[in-house]
Design an enzyme around this catalytic site. Structure first.
Site, PDB file in Angstrom:
ATOM      1  N   ASP A 256       0.804  -1.227   0.000  1.00 55.07           N
ATOM      2  CA  ASP A 256       0.000   0.000   0.000  1.00 55.07           C
ATOM      3  C   ASP A 256       0.836   1.275   0.000  1.00 55.07           C
ATOM      4  OD1 ASP A 256      -2.225  -1.661   0.099  1.00 55.07           O
ATOM      5  OD2 ASP A 256      -2.273  -1.639   2.286  1.00 55.07           O
TER       6      ASP A 256
ATOM      7  N   LYS B 230       1.783   2.194  -5.071  1.00 52.71           N
ATOM      8  CA  LYS B 230       2.325   1.664  -6.334  1.00 52.71           C
ATOM      9  C   LYS B 230       1.394   1.920  -7.514  1.00 52.71           C
ATOM     10  CE  LYS B 230       2.392  -2.383  -4.317  1.00 52.71           C
ATOM     11  NZ  LYS B 230       2.082  -2.001  -2.931  1.00 52.71           N
TER      12      LYS B 230
ATOM     13  N   GLY C 206      -4.522  -4.238  -3.850  1.00 47.96           N
ATOM     14  CA  GLY C 206      -5.527  -3.217  -4.159  1.00 47.96           C
ATOM     15  C   GLY C 206      -4.731  -1.985  -4.546  1.00 47.96           C
ATOM     16  N   HIS C 207      -4.682  -1.681  -5.825  1.00 49.37           N
ATOM     17  CA  HIS C 207      -3.861  -0.568  -6.329  1.00 49.37           C
ATOM     18  C   HIS C 207      -4.776   0.572  -6.779  1.00 49.37           C
ATOM     19  CE1 HIS C 207      -0.242  -3.429  -7.199  1.00 49.37           C
ATOM     20  NE2 HIS C 207      -0.623  -3.434  -5.943  1.00 49.37           N
TER      21      HIS C 207
ATOM     22  N   GLN D  93       1.965  -6.040  -3.197  1.00 48.50           N
ATOM     23  CA  GLN D  93       2.397  -6.149  -1.789  1.00 48.50           C
ATOM     24  C   GLN D  93       3.688  -5.332  -1.606  1.00 48.50           C
ATOM     25  OE1 GLN D  93       1.407  -9.571  -3.339  1.00 48.50           O
ATOM     26  NE2 GLN D  93      -0.493  -8.533  -2.898  1.00 48.50           N
TER      27      GLN D  93
END
Ligand code: GDP
Ligand code: IMO
Ligand code: MG
Length: 422
Positions: free
Chosen positions: A12, A15, A39-40, A221
């Site tokens: 988080d 990225k 979750g990007h 990650q």
């Protein structure tokens, strides 16, 4: 050549935004590991999008996006995401490619993840419960099913065989949840997936490289969640570091050029496990509030703390980081004082190395204190407009790490990224 963008902390780091920012300069953006645990977040105009499976270059029509063999793919999440992306007028037939060697996440992998976590009680990892661990276990256990096999007429038979194996494990856990609805969704999504571009990923990417195309590898990650080098067992199940690019895409190490490591100006972690600089106090609450630190995949509150240079230097070493990108500097705007962790004190002894079993030790962070800039920074567009105190904070970090911060992100927006001359 291949450039890499990956996370240097516990995920988080921002990225998604950074990959979206740089994607226009690349012909291909490729995810090399992880799955829908990621979750990007990125913004298209003022619309917030969170991508879990599709690479974050997908909103650039001239950039091809590849889901590499190192990823674990949940067809259900992919289908939902494709629908959202297509709603923006993106032609996925032109823009998205999937390696035939990519392993599938089955409904029973999700069930097994849930059952395994429950059985761990207070020792639970805090998994996103997306089936990541069980899917990678089936890969290394040589049981898993791959995207290429979907096109095989025997796929259903292979599925039933593996499902039976999983059922025995689920019975051992006394897992009684009915997953019929999950399976219906899965098979519907599989039909959708079969219509997408399924390719031989390693030839695909090496052909692109041979043609002189520019490739950007997108990590999921973060380095401290790496299966080998992270805070084991509180990690994810893949190699999140630069080395993962080679086996997650099928590119040779000498093809890798820049490794851009993303770190927040502070630190967060979601899920269980050691976090030496965690602030379980009002300052931590303040960071969570100002940084909107709630998980992009699960909505869980993220644990917050000061930047940890011991862990960051370790991450720079194992990744061969060439450039650092610091995000969320604006979140520190209102702090009068900042702390930077420069060493760990363990049983009265100081060390600047990350120990192997962090989770079993009482680690006291040794801090250096900095004056905060205490002024808004998110409207700055050039390095000259950034507060001088922010620059000294960054200069100290550069010197400690031996790698320089090349960009500072001062807001979630696409244009809020400032290049720094070093
Ligand atoms: P990722 O998993 O590394 O892509 O990061 P996430 O998307 O899970 O979390 C990063 C969050 O921070 C998202 O909500 C982003 O919109 C937001 N973000 C990214 N960069 C910045 C920044 O420089 N400042 C602020 N305030 N928010 C940012
Ligand atoms: P992005 O790509 C933050 C964490 C989970 C849990 C541990 C194992 O958005 O940075 P898993 O679902 O892999 O079995 O969970 O890893 N985790 C993440 N934390 N960002 C992520 O991805 C994460 N993916 C997994 O919270 O502690
Ligand atoms: Mg995330």
């Amino acid at each position: 050549m291949v450039d890499v963008i990956l996370g240097l902390q516990w995920g988080d780091e921002g990225k998604g935004k950074i990959v979206d920012f740089f994607a226009k300069d690349y012909d291909v953006v490729a995810r090399f590991q992880g799955g829908p645990n990621a979750g990007h977040t990125l913004y298209v105009g003022d619309q917030k999008i969170v991508l879990h499976q599709i690479p974050s270059g997908v909103f650039h029509t001239n950039t091809i996006n590849l889901i590499g063999n190192g990823v674990v793919l949940d067809p259900v999440t992919l289908k939902k995401e494709c629908d959202i992306v297509a709603g923006f007028g993106i032609d996925l037939k032109k823009n998205l490619f999937i390696s035939e060697r990519t392993h599938l996440i089955l409904p029973t992998h999700r069930a097994l993840d849930k059952a395994a976590e429950l059985s761990k009680g207070t020792q639970k990892i805090g998994s996103t419960l997306k089936g990541i661990g069980p899917a990678y276990m089936d890969k290394t256990g040589r049981n898993g099913l791959r995207v290429g096999e979907l096109l095989d007429k025997n796929f259903t038979t292979a599925y039933i065989k593996l499902r039976l194996k999983h059922q025995r494990l689920l019975d051992n856990y006394n897992f009684a949840e009915d997953i019929t609805a999950w399976e219906e969704e899965f098979f519907e999504a599989v039909e959708f997936l079969k219509e997408l571009n399924i390719v031989n990923g390693e030839y695909f990417i090496n052909d692109q490289l041979a043609k002189g195309k520019r490739v950007l590898a997108e990590g999921a990650q973060g380095s401290m969640l790496d299966i080998d080098f992270g805070t084991f067992p509180f990690v994810t199940s893949s190699n999140t570091i630069t080395a993962g690019v080679c086996n997650g895409l099928g590119v040779a190490p000498q093809k890798i050029r820049d490794v851009m490591g993303v770190t927040k100006a502070y630190c967060t972690r979601v899920g269980g496990g050691p976090f030496p600089t965690e602030l379980e106090n009002e300052t931590g609450e303040e960071l969570r509030k100002l940084g909107s630190e709630f998980g992009a995949t699960t909505g869980r509150p993220r644990r917050c703390g000061w930047i940890d240079l011991v862990a960051l230097k370790f991450a720079c070493m194992i990744n061969g980081v060439t450039k650092i990108i610091m995000t969320k500097a604006d979140v520190l705007d209102s702090f009068k004082e900042l702390q930077v962790c420069t060493a760990y004190s363990i049983d009265g002894k100081q060390t600047a190395e990350v120990p192997m079993n962090m989770g079993k030790m009482r680690i006291e962070p040794v801090y250096k204190s900095f004056a905060g800039w205490d002024t808004p920074s998110s409207t700055a567009k050039t390095p000259a407009e950034l507060p001088a105190t922010m620059k000294s904070y960054v200069k100290y970090i550069n010197d400690y790490l031996g790698v320089n911060v090349h960009y500072i992100s001062n807001g979630p927006g696409r244009d809020q990224l400032i290049g720094i001359d070093n």
